[in-house]
Write an enzyme that holds these catalytic residues in place. Structure first.
Site, PDB file in Angstrom:
ATOM      1  N   ARG A 104     -32.037   9.731  -0.781  1.00  0.00           N
ATOM      2  CA  ARG A 104     -31.579  10.967  -1.408  1.00  0.00           C
ATOM      3  C   ARG A 104     -32.633  11.439  -2.404  1.00  0.00           C
ATOM      4  O   ARG A 104     -33.419  10.645  -2.920  1.00  0.00           O
ATOM      5  CB  ARG A 104     -30.248  10.743  -2.120  1.00  0.00           C
ATOM      6  CG  ARG A 104     -29.140  10.196  -1.222  1.00  0.00           C
ATOM      7  CD  ARG A 104     -27.907   9.843  -2.045  1.00  0.00           C
ATOM      8  NE  ARG A 104     -26.820   9.327  -1.210  1.00  0.00           N
ATOM      9  CZ  ARG A 104     -26.619   8.036  -0.956  1.00  0.00           C
ATOM     10  NH1 ARG A 104     -27.448   7.125  -1.478  1.00  0.00           N
ATOM     11  NH2 ARG A 104     -25.618   7.649  -0.200  1.00  0.00           N
TER      12      ARG A 104
ATOM     13  N   LYS B 144     -26.122   5.346  -5.180  1.00  0.00           N
ATOM     14  CA  LYS B 144     -24.877   5.719  -5.854  1.00  0.00           C
ATOM     15  C   LYS B 144     -24.195   4.480  -6.417  1.00  0.00           C
ATOM     16  O   LYS B 144     -24.202   3.418  -5.804  1.00  0.00           O
ATOM     17  CB  LYS B 144     -23.949   6.426  -4.874  1.00  0.00           C
ATOM     18  CG  LYS B 144     -24.430   7.819  -4.463  1.00  0.00           C
ATOM     19  CD  LYS B 144     -23.416   8.493  -3.558  1.00  0.00           C
ATOM     20  CE  LYS B 144     -23.857   9.909  -3.216  1.00  0.00           C
ATOM     21  NZ  LYS B 144     -22.886  10.598  -2.330  1.00  0.00           N
TER      22      LYS B 144
ATOM     23  N   HIS C 103     -32.419  16.928   1.814  1.00  0.00           N
ATOM     24  CA  HIS C 103     -31.376  16.265   2.593  1.00  0.00           C
ATOM     25  C   HIS C 103     -31.611  16.423   4.094  1.00  0.00           C
ATOM     26  O   HIS C 103     -31.179  15.580   4.883  1.00  0.00           O
ATOM     27  CB  HIS C 103     -30.006  16.823   2.203  1.00  0.00           C
ATOM     28  CG  HIS C 103     -29.006  15.757   1.880  1.00  0.00           C
ATOM     29  ND1 HIS C 103     -29.223  14.785   0.915  1.00  0.00           N
ATOM     30  CD2 HIS C 103     -27.793  15.473   2.422  1.00  0.00           C
ATOM     31  CE1 HIS C 103     -28.175  13.975   0.874  1.00  0.00           C
ATOM     32  NE2 HIS C 103     -27.307  14.367   1.763  1.00  0.00           N
TER      33      HIS C 103
ATOM     34  N   ARG D 296     -33.490  13.520   5.158  1.00  0.00           N
ATOM     35  CA  ARG D 296     -32.610  12.338   5.239  1.00  0.00           C
ATOM     36  C   ARG D 296     -31.851  12.353   6.567  1.00  0.00           C
ATOM     37  O   ARG D 296     -31.785  11.344   7.273  1.00  0.00           O
ATOM     38  CB  ARG D 296     -31.639  12.360   4.062  1.00  0.00           C
ATOM     39  CG  ARG D 296     -30.571  11.257   4.059  1.00  0.00           C
ATOM     40  CD  ARG D 296     -29.803  11.326   2.747  1.00  0.00           C
ATOM     41  NE  ARG D 296     -28.575  10.534   2.716  1.00  0.00           N
ATOM     42  CZ  ARG D 296     -28.530   9.247   2.422  1.00  0.00           C
ATOM     43  NH1 ARG D 296     -29.653   8.581   2.170  1.00  0.00           N
ATOM     44  NH2 ARG D 296     -27.373   8.600   2.383  1.00  0.00           N
TER      45      ARG D 296
ATOM     46  N   HIS E 224     -24.992   3.900   2.999  1.00  0.00           N
ATOM     47  CA  HIS E 224     -23.607   4.322   3.191  1.00  0.00           C
ATOM     48  C   HIS E 224     -22.669   3.128   2.998  1.00  0.00           C
ATOM     49  O   HIS E 224     -22.890   2.066   3.582  1.00  0.00           O
ATOM     50  CB  HIS E 224     -23.395   4.874   4.599  1.00  0.00           C
ATOM     51  CG  HIS E 224     -24.006   6.223   4.805  1.00  0.00           C
ATOM     52  ND1 HIS E 224     -24.359   6.700   6.052  1.00  0.00           N
ATOM     53  CD2 HIS E 224     -24.330   7.205   3.926  1.00  0.00           C
ATOM     54  CE1 HIS E 224     -24.866   7.912   5.922  1.00  0.00           C
ATOM     55  NE2 HIS E 224     -24.856   8.235   4.648  1.00  0.00           N
TER      56      HIS E 224
ATOM     57  N   TYR F 180     -23.924  10.863  12.596  1.00  0.00           N
ATOM     58  CA  TYR F 180     -25.233  11.098  13.207  1.00  0.00           C
ATOM     59  C   TYR F 180     -25.222  10.839  14.704  1.00  0.00           C
ATOM     60  O   TYR F 180     -26.068  11.362  15.422  1.00  0.00           O
ATOM     61  CB  TYR F 180     -26.300  10.247  12.517  1.00  0.00           C
ATOM     62  CG  TYR F 180     -26.511  10.652  11.092  1.00  0.00           C
ATOM     63  CD1 TYR F 180     -27.193  11.820  10.778  1.00  0.00           C
ATOM     64  CD2 TYR F 180     -25.984   9.889  10.048  1.00  0.00           C
ATOM     65  CE1 TYR F 180     -27.359  12.216   9.464  1.00  0.00           C
ATOM     66  CE2 TYR F 180     -26.155  10.278   8.732  1.00  0.00           C
ATOM     67  CZ  TYR F 180     -26.838  11.436   8.450  1.00  0.00           C
ATOM     68  OH  TYR F 180     -26.986  11.836   7.162  1.00  0.00           O
TER      69      TYR F 180
END
Length: 305
Positions: free
Chosen positions: A156, A180, A251, A254, A277, A286
């Site tokens: 990110r 995150k 993004h 990404r 993730h 995806y």
């Protein structure tokens, strides 16, 4: 023989009883009942063609693939939403009749999610974007390193701007990313990214840092840590120079990283780990992007597409 098989499958799936349920339990109009009936008949036919002849053998995976098949056939989102409503009503009926013990329609995503599927660059577009920074620009190798690392790692933009100087191992071709929730993950990158990073560290960063001991890997022209907005600007300028007319953001790189890995045969769990993730269901989007890309190529290039 096929008709007998179809009749037995319809009986196993309680198709006729579902019509009564819609009329007497749900109180639906005749037109809605007819539409639901067509939707459920199409679903049962799809499952039967794949050897699933009992309701309790149906899983979320088959239903998800069925919904994707409707999208692949070109059905409008409104039609797919109705098919989903029919499906959910049907499995609620089977659950109520105790034909099944669990509802496989739980966690089936809606077409509204698909309208926000990530944009993905083709391989040719990606190459043009990565090679866009001009060698005459003093910040060329910084900008090239930013683009290469975004695409190589799928990180990110916030992870890139927060990348510490000590977090990059050029020998091992890995970088320590803080994602995150302050979670760390070790992310690999390839030889092309390594070359750009080496040139940036050797030729550009010392001039930007000017001995002030800045701890962040990427620095601005003023020697301060690179901002998110600056990364967006780098990507936008590269897009303009590459002649790519559609929107491209950090993004997008990404998303392109993940999609190109899956197109090349990468394992879904490995891509999940790379992107950071928590839930593999997030990564599964995806696989649909990949399917969409293949179908778009077929529609565009096949003589009878």
């Amino acid at each position: 023989m096929t008709g007998e098989r179809d009749d037995s499958v319809a009986r196993a799936f309680r198709e006729e009883l579902f019509a009564d349920y819609l009329a007497f339990e749900r109180g639906l109009s005749a037109r809605t009942m007819e539409a639901y009936g067509r939707d459920v008949a199409r679903l049962i036919g799809y499952l039967s063609d794949r050897g699933i002849v009992r309701p309790d053998d149906v899983t979320r995976v088959e239903l998800r693939d069925y919904v994707y098949s409707l999208k692949d056939r070109g059905l409008a989102p409104t039609s797919i939403r109705r098919a989903l409503s029919s499906m959910r009503a049907y499995f609620a009926f089977l659950l109520e009749e105790e034909v099944i013990k669990t509802d496989p329609t739980e966690q089936i995503e809606s077409p509204r999610v698909w309208r926000t599927l990530p944009g993905v660059l083709s391989m040719r577009e990606t190459e043009r974007l990565l090679e866009a920074p001009e060698l005459s620009d003093p910040l060329c190798w910084r900008n090239r390193a930013v683009l290469e690392l975004l695409y190589a790692t799928g990180m990110r933009v916030s992870e890139l701007t927060g990348l510490p100087l000590h977090g990059v191992d050029l020998e091992d071709r890995t970088c320590l990313v803080y994602g995150k929730g302050a979670k760390e993950r070790l992310v690999p990158f390839g030889r092309a990214a390594r070359r750009a990073l080496m040139r940036y560290l050797r030729d550009v960063r010392p001039e930007l840092e000017r001995g002030r001991g800045e701890a962040m890997f990427f620095l601005s022209a003023r020697g301060r840590p690179l901002t998110r907005m600056a990364v967006w600007t780098i990507v936008r300028k590269a897009r303009d120079r590459a002649g790519i007319e559609r929107p491209v953001s950090p993004h997008t790189l990404r998303h392109s990283c993940a999609t190109h890995l899956l197109e090349g045969g990468a394992d879904l769990a490995a891509v999940q780990e790379l992107l950071g993730h928590v839930d593999i269901a997030t990564t599964e989007i995806y696989t649909h992007v990949d399917r969409e890309y293949v179908h778009e190529m077929h529609r565009t290039h096949h003589p009878r597409g």
